[in-house]
Structures are given as structure tokens and as C-alpha cells.
Design a protein around this motif. Structure first.
Motif, mmCIF file in Angstrom:
data_model
loop_
_atom_site.group_PDB
_atom_site.id
_atom_site.type_symbol
_atom_site.label_atom_id
_atom_site.label_comp_id
_atom_site.label_asym_id
_atom_site.label_seq_id
_atom_site.Cartn_x
_atom_site.Cartn_y
_atom_site.Cartn_z
ATOM 1 N N VAL A 287 -6.849 0.727 -20.614
ATOM 2 C CA VAL A 287 -7.290 1.526 -19.560
ATOM 3 C C VAL A 287 -7.736 0.928 -18.222
ATOM 4 O O VAL A 287 -7.259 1.296 -17.149
ATOM 5 N N PHE A 288 -8.208 -0.294 -18.430
ATOM 6 C CA PHE A 288 -8.513 -1.161 -17.371
ATOM 7 C C PHE A 288 -7.158 -1.577 -16.628
ATOM 8 O O PHE A 288 -7.039 -1.669 -15.423
ATOM 9 N N LEU A 289 -6.146 -1.927 -17.529
ATOM 10 C CA LEU A 289 -4.784 -2.480 -16.910
ATOM 11 C C LEU A 289 -4.104 -1.355 -16.246
ATOM 12 O O LEU A 289 -3.497 -1.480 -15.181
ATOM 13 N N TYR A 290 -4.259 -0.241 -16.806
ATOM 14 C CA TYR A 290 -3.494 0.936 -16.178
ATOM 15 C C TYR A 290 -4.331 1.285 -14.702
ATOM 16 O O TYR A 290 -3.507 1.647 -13.656
ATOM 17 N N SER A 291 -5.404 1.185 -14.696
ATOM 18 C CA SER A 291 -6.046 1.320 -13.280
ATOM 19 C C SER A 291 -5.788 0.240 -12.356
ATOM 20 O O SER A 291 -5.510 0.597 -11.355
ATOM 21 N N PHE A 292 -5.765 -0.923 -12.891
ATOM 22 C CA PHE A 292 -5.578 -1.975 -12.004
ATOM 23 C C PHE A 292 -3.906 -1.865 -11.462
ATOM 24 O O PHE A 292 -3.642 -1.901 -10.215
ATOM 25 N N PHE A 293 -2.951 -1.524 -12.350
ATOM 26 C CA PHE A 293 -1.395 -1.260 -11.853
ATOM 27 C C PHE A 293 -1.335 -0.088 -10.909
ATOM 28 O O PHE A 293 -0.510 -0.063 -9.937
ATOM 29 N N ALA A 294 -2.061 0.887 -11.210
ATOM 30 C CA ALA A 294 -2.006 2.104 -10.259
ATOM 31 C C ALA A 294 -2.642 1.909 -8.814
ATOM 32 O O ALA A 294 -2.040 2.070 -7.957
#
Length: 347
Positions: A287-294
Motif C-alpha cells: 500500500v505504501f509503495l502504491y501510494s508513492f508511485f501514484a
């Protein structure tokens, strides 16, 4: 001995004068008025005289009917106001009396003039010292948003790869100059409403996260607010310095950069909500990585028009070497978001 004679009327009776004489208004001039009054040319034969009232007895005011209203006997009659006309007994609006506070008119006027001068001097000071750094008169434009804009912008921040196009819209003003549209009219325009609300929500979400673990302390609010401000200032200083070193002219407005830097709090809030839902381990990291890439993808597409403006929008053309350096700088700005977001989530 008789007191009366046949050719003489009896002497008048002497009655004591009342202690509180009452004022009896003049009856109407008509012989018989609608209220029931009747004028007599002489005293009626059956008239009874009032009894004397002891001076020690308290007398309650008597009331008479006059035009459908009641008023005490002894007071002057009330004048009925005409419909649509202000009663004459109402005094006009008077100026404020400063004497109740121990001030005379001269002192009050001097205090008002001094206050106005202080406010004007403060406005001039703020405009001279902060006007060049932050255009205060233009801040209102960044809060010109609507509900549909906020919903659409949040969808872009969470799913940026589904959005097209990314170029900002403009129009020609009345003076002939080209101006960019406000956030309410263009979803690609940066705003300060979402960053500000996201910053406040981030502080409250962190407090709630610690509260659910029974580890809440009042100083958490101040610490998290300071951490968020430090992260925003670091990101802003890095972007501003890069634009200066790469000679990016007229592209790094202060409010635009602050708006783009504040959008990262949306991804941070999503990560914190996942933690409050007891999502742990690998799923929480995803979830953290998805938020970062977005967030990084959103900044890459949004800041591209800032770092790499069109040839028609800049006076000096950008050669191949400058373009390559600017692309590297833009990529570095996007990748640094993982450091900022990790500080906001775990530190």
C-alpha cells in the motif's frame, strides 16, 4: 337653629383635597364619543365625591382607556401614530457616546485614526516584505474549487495513469494577455485547498492511529505538524534550487510548488488508513509503495510543463543538454517522494 333658609341655597360642602391629585384628561369634543364618553355642561346631580385617602396608604396607579390602550391617570395622553409614520416621540439615532467609557470626542477620534493608521501600516509591511515571496492577492485564486473538482482531483492523485490530458488550459484576457484557468475551471490546475485539508487530516489521522494503540500524547499533534512543515520546506527548497541552477525562467511560482508538494499527504493518509485497518507486513508495504508511485507519477506529469515548457512559451530555446539535465532533475524530484513519505509515515 336652622342652617337653611327658603331664599338661599345651602352652603357648599368642604371636602379634603386628595394627597395625590389625579390628572383627568379632557373628554372628546363630541357629545357622545365612540368610546362612550359624554360631555356635561354642568356637574351631574348624582355625582359622588371621592373619599379622602390617607397619606400613609400607597396608591397604585389607575388606568384609563384611551384609543384602545391603557395609560396611568396623571400622565399626559399618548398620541396615536399614523400608519406608515414614525412616532414623533422616538428620538433620532444619535452618535456613539464615548463619555460612558471616560473618553471625550477628541480622544475617541484620535484613537480611531490611530487604529486605522496601524492597520494600513501593517498591510503595507506585509505586502512589501511578503508580496515578492508569496503573492497574497493571488492566494484566493488557489482556493477557487468546487466539489466536482475535489472529487476529480483526488481520483487523479490515486489513479494518475488513467488521466488524460495533463496540459493546463488557458484563455485570453480582456487586456490581450493569456492567463491560466483557475482550479474550478481546469482540473489540471494546482490548488491549495486539497493540500491544506490533507495536511490537517494527516495530523488528525496520526493522532487517531496512536489513540487506537492507547499511546496518544498531546505533544504528538505538535510533533507531526512540525514534521510535515519541515518536509514541505525541504521539498520546496530542493525544487526551487534546481529551477535556479537549471535556469528555468518563470516556471517556479511559489504557490504552484507549494501545492504540488502538498499533494503527497493524500498518499500518506491512504497508508495511515491501511495501518489503522490492521493491515500489516507485506500488504502494508505494498500500500505504501502504491501510494508513492501514484504520487511520483502525478508529479512527473504535472511538473513536466514547469520544467520542460513548450518552445513557444519560453524566450530562449532549450538545447539537448539542458533538456537532458532537466529530465534528470524532474525524475529525481519524483523519486525523492519516497523519502519524504517514509518520514511522514514512520518517523
Amino acid at each position: 337653629m336652622s342652617y337653611y333658609s327658603n331664599n338661599r341655597s345651602p352652603p357648599p360642602l368642604q371636602h379634603p383635597v386628595p394627597t395625590h391629585p389625579a390628572y383627568i384628561p379632557e373628554p372628546p369634543s363630541t357629545p357622545v364619543s365612540p368610546q362612550g364618553y359624554q360631555r356635561y355642561t354642568s356637574s351631574p346631580p348624582s355625582q359622588s365625591y371621592p373619599q379622602p385617602i390617607p397619606p400613609q396608604q400607597h396608591i397604585s396607579p389607575s388606568y384609563i382607556s384611551h384609543g384602545g390602550q391603557y395609560q396611568p391617570i396623571g400622565s399626559p395622553p399618548r398620541q396615536q401614530p399614523i400608519h406608515g409614520q414614525v412616532p414623533s416621540h422616538m428620538p433620532p439615532t444619535a452618535p456613539v457616546d464615548f463619555s460612558a467609557w471616560g473618553l471625550n470626542d477628541a480622544t475617541a477620534q484620535f484613537g480611531m485614526q490611530l487604529g486605522q493608521s496601524a492597520v494600513a501600516a501593517g498591510q503595507d509591511y506585509v505586502q512589501k516584505n511578503l508580496g515578492g515571496l508569496i503573492p497574497i492577492t493571488a492566494v484566493k485564486r488557489y482556493f477557487n474549487v468546487s466539489n466536482s473538482y475535489v472529487v476529480h482531483k483526488l481520483r487523479i492523485l490515486l489513479f494518475p495513469w488513467r488521466h488524460k490530458p495533463w496540459s493546463r488550459r488557458s484563455r485570453r484576457a480582456e487586456n490581450g494577455q493569456v492567463e491560466l484557468l483557475s482550479p474550478k475551471e481546469d482540473v489540471n490546475a494546482p490548488d491549495l485547498y486539497i493540500p491544506l485539508m490533507a495536511f490537517v487530516t494527516y495530523i488528525l489521522a496520526v493522532a487517531l492511529h496512536f489513540g487506537l494503540k492507547s499511546d496518544f500524547r498531546p505533544d504528538i499533534l505538535g510533533v507531526r505538524a512540525s514534521t510535515g512543515l519541515v518536509v514541505i520546506l525541504l521539498d520546496f527548497a530542493f525544487v526551487k534550487l534546481g529551477c535556479y541552477l537549471l535556469n528555468i525562467q518563470g516556471a517556479s511560482q511559489v504557490l504552484d510548488l507549494l501545492a504540488y508538494n502538498g499533494y503527497k499527504f493524500v498518499g500518506v493518509i491512504v497508508t495511515l488508513i491501511a495501518g489503522m485497518l490492521n493491515i500489516r507486513g507485506t500488504l502494508y508495504l505494498l500500500v505504501f509503495l502504491y501510494s508513492f508511485f501514484a504520487t511520483a507519477f502525478f508529479l512527473l506529469r504535472s511538473l513536466r510543463s514547469v520544467v520542460l515548457p513548450d518552445a513557444s512559451a519560453t524566450a530562449s530555446p532549450v538545447n539537448t543538454a539542458q533538456r537532458s539535465r532537466r529530465i534528470t532533475f524532474l525524475f529525481l524530484v519524483a523519486m525523492l517522494q519516497v523519502v519524504y513519505m517514509a518520514i511522514l509515515v514512520w518517523v
